[in-house]
Design an enzyme around this catalytic site. Sequence first.
Site, short mmCIF file in Angstrom:
data_model
loop_
_atom_site.label_atom_id
_atom_site.label_comp_id
_atom_site.label_asym_id
_atom_site.label_seq_id
_atom_site.Cartn_x
_atom_site.Cartn_y
_atom_site.Cartn_z
N LYS A 161 -17.77 27.60 8.62
CA LYS A 161 -18.86 26.68 8.93
C LYS A 161 -18.47 25.69 10.05
CE LYS A 161 -21.97 28.13 5.84
NZ LYS A 161 -23.27 28.70 6.15
N ASN A 199 -29.52 32.06 7.94
CA ASN A 199 -29.25 31.53 6.60
C ASN A 199 -28.20 32.33 5.83
OD1 ASN A 199 -30.16 30.23 3.86
ND2 ASN A 199 -30.44 32.43 3.58
N TYR A 222 -14.46 29.33 3.73
CA TYR A 222 -15.85 28.87 3.87
C TYR A 222 -15.91 27.70 4.84
CZ TYR A 222 -20.55 27.37 2.52
OH TYR A 222 -21.89 27.02 2.54
N LYS A 250 -32.92 36.21 -1.69
CA LYS A 250 -32.80 35.29 -2.84
C LYS A 250 -32.41 33.91 -2.31
CE LYS A 250 -27.90 36.22 -3.76
NZ LYS A 250 -26.88 36.59 -4.73
N1 LIG Z 1 -26.24 26.34 -2.05
C1 LIG Z 1 -25.62 25.35 -1.45
O1 LIG Z 1 -25.26 24.33 -2.08
C2 LIG Z 1 -25.34 25.40 0.02
C3 LIG Z 1 -24.77 24.28 0.63
C4 LIG Z 1 -24.52 24.32 2.00
C5 LIG Z 1 -24.83 25.44 2.73
N2 LIG Z 1 -25.37 26.53 2.10
C6 LIG Z 1 -25.67 27.70 2.91
O2 LIG Z 1 -26.98 28.13 2.64
C7 LIG Z 1 -27.10 29.51 2.96
C8 LIG Z 1 -27.84 30.22 1.83
O3 LIG Z 1 -27.04 30.19 0.69
P1 LIG Z 1 -27.64 30.15 -0.78
O4 LIG Z 1 -27.20 28.88 -1.38
O5 LIG Z 1 -29.06 30.51 -0.80
O6 LIG Z 1 -26.75 31.31 -1.45
P2 LIG Z 1 -27.16 32.72 -2.10
O7 LIG Z 1 -28.22 32.56 -3.10
O8 LIG Z 1 -25.86 33.34 -2.51
O9 LIG Z 1 -27.79 33.53 -0.86
C9 LIG Z 1 -27.01 34.04 0.18
C10 LIG Z 1 -27.83 35.09 0.90
O10 LIG Z 1 -27.08 35.59 2.01
C11 LIG Z 1 -27.15 37.00 1.97
N3 LIG Z 1 -26.06 37.66 2.67
C12 LIG Z 1 -24.73 37.63 2.43
N4 LIG Z 1 -24.09 38.43 3.29
C13 LIG Z 1 -25.02 38.97 4.11
C14 LIG Z 1 -24.98 39.88 5.19
N5 LIG Z 1 -23.83 40.41 5.62
N6 LIG Z 1 -26.14 40.20 5.81
C15 LIG Z 1 -27.31 39.69 5.40
N7 LIG Z 1 -27.42 38.84 4.35
C16 LIG Z 1 -26.28 38.50 3.72
C17 LIG Z 1 -27.14 37.34 0.48
O11 LIG Z 1 -27.54 38.68 0.27
P3 LIG Z 1 -27.01 39.53 -1.00
O12 LIG Z 1 -27.92 39.22 -2.15
O13 LIG Z 1 -27.14 40.94 -0.52
O14 LIG Z 1 -25.59 39.13 -1.26
C18 LIG Z 1 -28.15 36.31 0.01
O15 LIG Z 1 -29.46 36.74 0.26
C19 LIG Z 1 -25.68 30.01 3.20
O16 LIG Z 1 -25.43 30.08 4.59
C20 LIG Z 1 -24.82 28.92 2.60
O17 LIG Z 1 -23.53 28.83 3.19
C21 LIG Z 1 -25.63 26.54 0.78
#
Ligand SMILES: NC(=O)c1ccc[n+]([C@@H]2O[C@H](COP(=O)([O-])OP(=O)(O)OC[C@H]3O[C@@H](n4cnc5c(N)ncnc54)[C@H](OP(=O)(O)O)[C@@H]3O)[C@@H](O)[C@H]2O)c1
Length: 328
Positions: free
Chosen positions: A249, A113, A245, A38
């Site tokens: 990071k 990711n 968090y 996702k």
């Molecule tokens: N959204 C933002 O504003 C933002 C900003 C800066 C950085 N980021 C970074 O972007 C990345 C993606 O985040 P997102 O925004 O897309 O959030 P998200 O929609 O919550 O997606 C996070 C993904 O990581 C997976 N995950 C968590 N724990 C895991 C594990 N142990 N093994 C494998 N997969 C795992 C989740 O799987 P499940 O569905 O199974 O939980 C999900 O698919 C993250 O590293 C986040 O820190 C996001």
Amino acid sequence: MPYFCVIRVEGDDETVRMCRSCKWWNEGTVAVVTGANKGIGLEVCRQFATCGLNVILTARDADKGQKSAESLNNEGFQNVTFHQLDVTDKRSCFALASWLSEEHGGIDILVNNAGINGLLVDEAYMNENDIKLEDLMKEEHRSKGFIIEYESAKACVDTNYYGAKYVIEALLPLLRFSAQGARVVNVGSNFGLLKNLNCSKLQQKLSDLDNLSEAFLDELMKMYLTDVKQKSWEGKCWPLHFPSYKMSKVALHAYTRLLALQVQKKYPTDVKVFVNCVHPGFVRTDITGGRGRLSVQEGAENIVRVALLPPAECPSGQLFLERQLGVF
Ligand SMILES: NC(=O)c1ccc[n+]([C@@H]2O[C@H](COP(=O)([O-])OP(=O)(O)OC[C@H]3O[C@@H](n4cnc5c(N)ncnc54)[C@H](OP(=O)(O)O)[C@@H]3O)[C@@H](O)[C@H]2O)c1
């Protein structure tokens, strides 16, 4: 515009056109994306698939991951395959490595990711103040409404920092050394910038790459988690808002820089492995409670752009804050 390899101006056609204009890869180029069932990860897979790469979509939950890969297959992307990967489980990382080795012989791009925010919501505070989760993420509430405790802090560090390391340790030997260069893109965050630390000595220590080591980073994470366990983390170097968090990071960014140096020293000068971090922007996904300035498409583009930079324009050991090179 040296760093703008892939730009979605408006609509999918534009993405494909821009990809073609600077294309160094082909349908045999293998890209692995973690946490891709996702959010940003899934969209990175979609954009890689649009560009014609051979995409390995991974997720910890096999059902969710399989469904997400099938949904991309149903959109016409037959170049997307699912494989299970829990980044916190070393056996799962090595099982993926062995499958990749057998099926593909190697990989060209790895996007780390997978991530969690490590937040434990204080239900009592929310109920007392009649606040919804989305509202809790707003600036004015950041110091309130969350409980900082050991289990969720550890899960956050284990996923965002150690998880990325485990995946890299397992998959690094599979990186193919082509003239175009193999690529590792770690999804970092502006929350992991050194300026978020409450302590200039630690900022300096983490900036001093010559004297920095993975052992120090591991020790730093241990110290943070011990402080959380002993409820003595406030008033120290750790950030007050979203400390787990941010610390995870911070460590991931520093590790990225170390890894870039290590691979540069380890391999001959004509062998290129580009290792970088990208902050995708504030993106509307589950991790932000659906809040954010950018869509998942825009957030994913910031990652895909770096992963697909033409070799001559690709730096290593750098942090991209959305589209721009930034300072750690
Ligand atoms: N959204 C933002 O504003 C933002 C900003 C800066 C950085 N980021 C970074 O972007 C990345 C993606 O985040 P997102 O925004 O897309 O959030 P998200 O929609 O919550 O997606 C996070 C993904 O990581 C997976 N995950 C968590 N724990 C895991 C594990 N142990 N093994 C494998 N997969 C795992 C989740 O799987 P499940 O569905 O199974 O939980 C999900 O698919 C993250 O590293 C986040 O820190 C996001």
